[in-house]
Scaffold this motif. Structure first.
Motif, PDB file in Angstrom:
ATOM      1  N   THR A 125      12.073  -3.209   9.098  1.00 62.62           N
ATOM      2  CA  THR A 125      10.685  -3.488   9.441  1.00 62.62           C
ATOM      3  C   THR A 125       9.978  -4.212   8.306  1.00 62.62           C
ATOM      4  N   ARG A 126       9.003  -5.020   8.689  1.00 62.23           N
ATOM      5  CA  ARG A 126       8.113  -5.646   7.716  1.00 62.23           C
ATOM      6  C   ARG A 126       6.693  -5.109   7.854  1.00 62.23           C
ATOM      7  N   LEU A 127       6.541  -4.009   8.575  1.00 59.92           N
ATOM      8  CA  LEU A 127       5.271  -3.307   8.547  1.00 59.92           C
ATOM      9  C   LEU A 127       5.036  -2.813   7.122  1.00 59.92           C
ATOM     10  N   ALA A 128       3.805  -2.802   6.700  1.00 58.88           N
ATOM     11  CA  ALA A 128       3.487  -2.334   5.353  1.00 58.88           C
ATOM     12  C   ALA A 128       2.324  -1.370   5.406  1.00 58.88           C
ATOM     13  N   GLY A 129       2.428  -0.324   4.606  1.00 55.28           N
ATOM     14  CA  GLY A 129       1.362   0.661   4.553  1.00 55.28           C
ATOM     15  C   GLY A 129       1.274   1.293   3.180  1.00 55.28           C
ATOM     16  N   PHE A 130       0.172   1.978   2.941  1.00 52.61           N
ATOM     17  CA  PHE A 130      -0.057   2.629   1.659  1.00 52.61           C
ATOM     18  C   PHE A 130      -0.742   3.956   1.932  1.00 52.61           C
ATOM     19  N   LYS A 131      -0.215   5.029   1.357  1.00 56.72           N
ATOM     20  CA  LYS A 131      -0.814   6.345   1.571  1.00 56.72           C
ATOM     21  C   LYS A 131      -1.987   6.532   0.612  1.00 56.72           C
ATOM     22  N   ILE A 132      -3.182   6.525   1.180  1.00 55.02           N
ATOM     23  CA  ILE A 132      -4.380   6.681   0.355  1.00 55.02           C
ATOM     24  C   ILE A 132      -4.648   8.153   0.042  1.00 55.02           C
ATOM     25  N   THR A 133      -4.077   9.057   0.848  1.00 53.74           N
ATOM     26  CA  THR A 133      -4.072  10.486   0.563  1.00 53.74           C
ATOM     27  C   THR A 133      -2.717  11.009   1.012  1.00 53.74           C
ATOM     28  N   PRO A 134      -2.345  12.245   0.666  1.00 58.36           N
ATOM     29  CA  PRO A 134      -1.059  12.786   1.126  1.00 58.36           C
ATOM     30  C   PRO A 134      -0.903  12.842   2.635  1.00 58.36           C
ATOM     31  N   THR A 135      -2.008  12.755   3.378  1.00 58.07           N
ATOM     32  CA  THR A 135      -1.934  12.855   4.836  1.00 58.07           C
ATOM     33  C   THR A 135      -2.374  11.599   5.572  1.00 58.07           C
ATOM     34  N   HIS A 139      -2.872   0.920   6.964  1.00 53.51           N
ATOM     35  CA  HIS A 139      -1.995  -0.157   7.428  1.00 53.51           C
ATOM     36  C   HIS A 139      -2.369  -1.441   6.690  1.00 53.51           C
ATOM     37  N   THR A 140      -1.470  -1.919   5.822  1.00 52.97           N
ATOM     38  CA  THR A 140      -1.807  -3.047   4.948  1.00 52.97           C
ATOM     39  C   THR A 140      -1.113  -4.355   5.312  1.00 52.97           C
ATOM     40  N   GLY A 141      -0.144  -4.317   6.216  1.00 58.68           N
ATOM     41  CA  GLY A 141       0.549  -5.556   6.544  1.00 58.68           C
ATOM     42  C   GLY A 141       1.310  -5.468   7.838  1.00 58.68           C
ATOM     43  N   ASN A 142       1.312  -6.570   8.593  1.00 57.68           N
ATOM     44  CA  ASN A 142       2.057  -6.645   9.847  1.00 57.68           C
ATOM     45  C   ASN A 142       3.347  -7.424   9.654  1.00 57.68           C
ATOM     46  N   GLY A 143       4.227  -7.329  10.612  1.00 64.56           N
ATOM     47  CA  GLY A 143       5.497  -8.027  10.560  1.00 64.56           C
ATOM     48  C   GLY A 143       6.430  -7.474  11.612  1.00 64.56           C
ATOM     49  N   GLU A 144       7.530  -8.169  11.813  1.00 64.03           N
ATOM     50  CA  GLU A 144       8.453  -7.761  12.870  1.00 64.03           C
ATOM     51  C   GLU A 144       9.276  -6.554  12.461  1.00 64.03           C
ATOM     52  N   SER A 145       9.701  -5.799  13.463  1.00 66.89           N
ATOM     53  CA  SER A 145      10.673  -4.726  13.300  1.00 66.89           C
ATOM     54  C   SER A 145      11.875  -5.088  14.156  1.00 66.89           C
ATOM     55  N   VAL A 146      13.079  -4.941  13.598  1.00 70.45           N
ATOM     56  CA  VAL A 146      14.293  -5.358  14.301  1.00 70.45           C
ATOM     57  C   VAL A 146      15.275  -4.194  14.345  1.00 70.45           C
ATOM     58  N   LEU A 147      15.735  -3.881  15.542  1.00 65.63           N
ATOM     59  CA  LEU A 147      16.707  -2.814  15.764  1.00 65.63           C
ATOM     60  C   LEU A 147      18.089  -3.416  15.925  1.00 65.63           C
ATOM     61  N   GLY A 148      19.096  -2.740  15.372  1.00 65.91           N
ATOM     62  CA  GLY A 148      20.479  -3.175  15.541  1.00 65.91           C
ATOM     63  C   GLY A 148      21.391  -1.992  15.735  1.00 65.91           C
ATOM     64  N   SER A 149      22.476  -2.182  16.457  1.00 71.32           N
ATOM     65  CA  SER A 149      23.421  -1.090  16.734  1.00 71.32           C
ATOM     66  C   SER A 149      24.468  -0.996  15.638  1.00 71.32           C
ATOM     67  N   ASP A 250      -1.097  -8.304  -2.379  1.00 70.87           N
ATOM     68  CA  ASP A 250      -1.979  -7.242  -2.864  1.00 70.87           C
ATOM     69  C   ASP A 250      -1.356  -5.853  -2.756  1.00 70.87           C
ATOM     70  N   ASN A 251      -0.079  -5.797  -2.358  1.00 70.16           N
ATOM     71  CA  ASN A 251       0.600  -4.515  -2.178  1.00 70.16           C
ATOM     72  C   ASN A 251       1.406  -4.145  -3.419  1.00 70.16           C
ATOM     73  N   TYR A 252       1.564  -2.851  -3.637  1.00 69.98           N
ATOM     74  CA  TYR A 252       2.519  -2.348  -4.614  1.00 69.98           C
ATOM     75  C   TYR A 252       3.821  -2.021  -3.888  1.00 69.98           C
ATOM     76  N   SER A 253       4.953  -2.360  -4.474  1.00 70.52           N
ATOM     77  CA  SER A 253       6.241  -2.081  -3.850  1.00 70.52           C
ATOM     78  C   SER A 253       6.513  -0.580  -3.850  1.00 70.52           C
ATOM     79  N   SER A 254       7.450  -0.162  -3.002  1.00 72.11           N
ATOM     80  CA  SER A 254       7.801   1.253  -2.925  1.00 72.11           C
ATOM     81  C   SER A 254       8.364   1.752  -4.253  1.00 72.11           C
ATOM     82  N   MET A 255       9.144   0.912  -4.951  1.00 68.10           N
ATOM     83  CA  MET A 255       9.709   1.340  -6.223  1.00 68.10           C
ATOM     84  C   MET A 255       8.626   1.459  -7.295  1.00 68.10           C
TER      85      MET A 255
END
Length: 302
Positions: A125-135, A139-149, A250-255
């Protein structure tokens, strides 16, 4: 209505939960010690409560009351094996298992544990999000999600699973999921380690000072991929990486966030995977190894 369990309440897990909560019976599994409601927020819009049951890992026996149609593992690559073992007793005989994480790992150990009619998929997925609180996820970015078997059962049943996942924005199916996973890996190794090491947002990596390191790590990774029979080209990898840097400037990476919060990182499933495959192929990958070493040192020094 499908009974869907999403394992992991990180940013991506909560984004998936928000979009899939309509039309499905949804359960979020969290390692945290309380069953708090989860929330979704998009800029300039009202915050929404995610319609889902929340269980901690200690409360998993509650899942036995109704067969699970689908489990989505939205956890870190290094967490998949343990999470899989915890959820496996609650899979239905025809359960669809969906993995969604950064980096690459060997799927064979999971495949060997599946029953004959259980399907294994991978979701990028290229969806992007940031947790502003623990709960709460914003939603900070849109993009496609691709499923594969990832097994024969999944290849035969993907249309039903796509129907269950139709709530995800821009969802599609690809018969070339291995290539797509490599393409995402190349973006990850170009962005994640450097943002974590230099404490910058994704967009900062477009500065000339980072270009040499980015070219070197991607060149090594493309060489390894080609030797493994995956057709990726350095020019395309660079173009994709810089496009994502721009799209998520404007996003911070997961790492970066893992390092900032003193958490374990996915470096072994990113640059570490390149080094591991290079070693098996008998080729040197010093630039990727340097990032592995630097991230491990930074993590241990916190």
């Amino acid at each position: 209505m499908a009974n869907i369990v999403i394992v992991g309440d990180g940013a991506i897990g909560l984004l998936y939960s928000h979009f899939l909560s309509t039309g499905n019976q949804l359960t979020i599994v969290t390692r945290r010690g309380c069953r708090q409601n989860k929330y979704y927020y998009q800029q300039n819009q009202q915050q929404h409560r995610i319609t889902a049951k929340v269980l901690t890992t200690q409360q998993l026996p509650e899942l036995a009351h109704q067969p699970i149609d689908m489990v989505i593992f939205a956890v870190k690559a290094y967490q998949v094996s343990d999470a899989f073992k915890q959820l496996k007793p609650y899979f239905s005989a025809q359960c669809s298992i969906v993995l969604s994480h950064n980096g690459l790992s060997n799927l064979a150990p999971l495949q060997r544990q599946l029953q004959s009619q259980q399907a294994l998929f991978f979701l990028t997925t290229r969806l992007a999000g940031f947790k502003i609180t623990p709960t709460t996820v914003t939603h900070t970015g849109n993009g496609e999600s691709v499923l594969g078997s990832c097994n024969a059962v999944a290849a035969a049943r993907y249309q039903d699973v796509m129907q269950q996942l139709q709530g995800l924005p821009n969802i599609s199916f690809s018969e070339h999921i291995t290539l797509l996973r490599w393409q995402k890996l190349l973006v990850n190794i170009a962005i994640n380690p450097l943002t974590a090491l230099h404490n910058v947002k994704n967009g900062a990596l477009t500065a000339p000072q980072f270009s040499g390191k980015i070219v070197n790590v991607l060149n090594e990774a493309c060489h390894v991929a080609n030797l493994l029979g995956v057709n990726v080209q350095l020019a395309d990898a660079l173009a994709n990486a810089y496009q994502v840097m721009s799209d998520t400037k404007d996003n911070y990476s997961s790492m970066h966030q893992d390092i900032a919060h003193s958490r374990m990182t996915e470096i072994d499933a990113m640059c570490g995977y390149i080094c591991q495959q290079g070693q098996q192929l008998g080729i040197s990958t010093p630039h990727n190894q340097s990032l592995v070493d630097a991230i491990r040192h930074k993590k241990s020094a916190i």
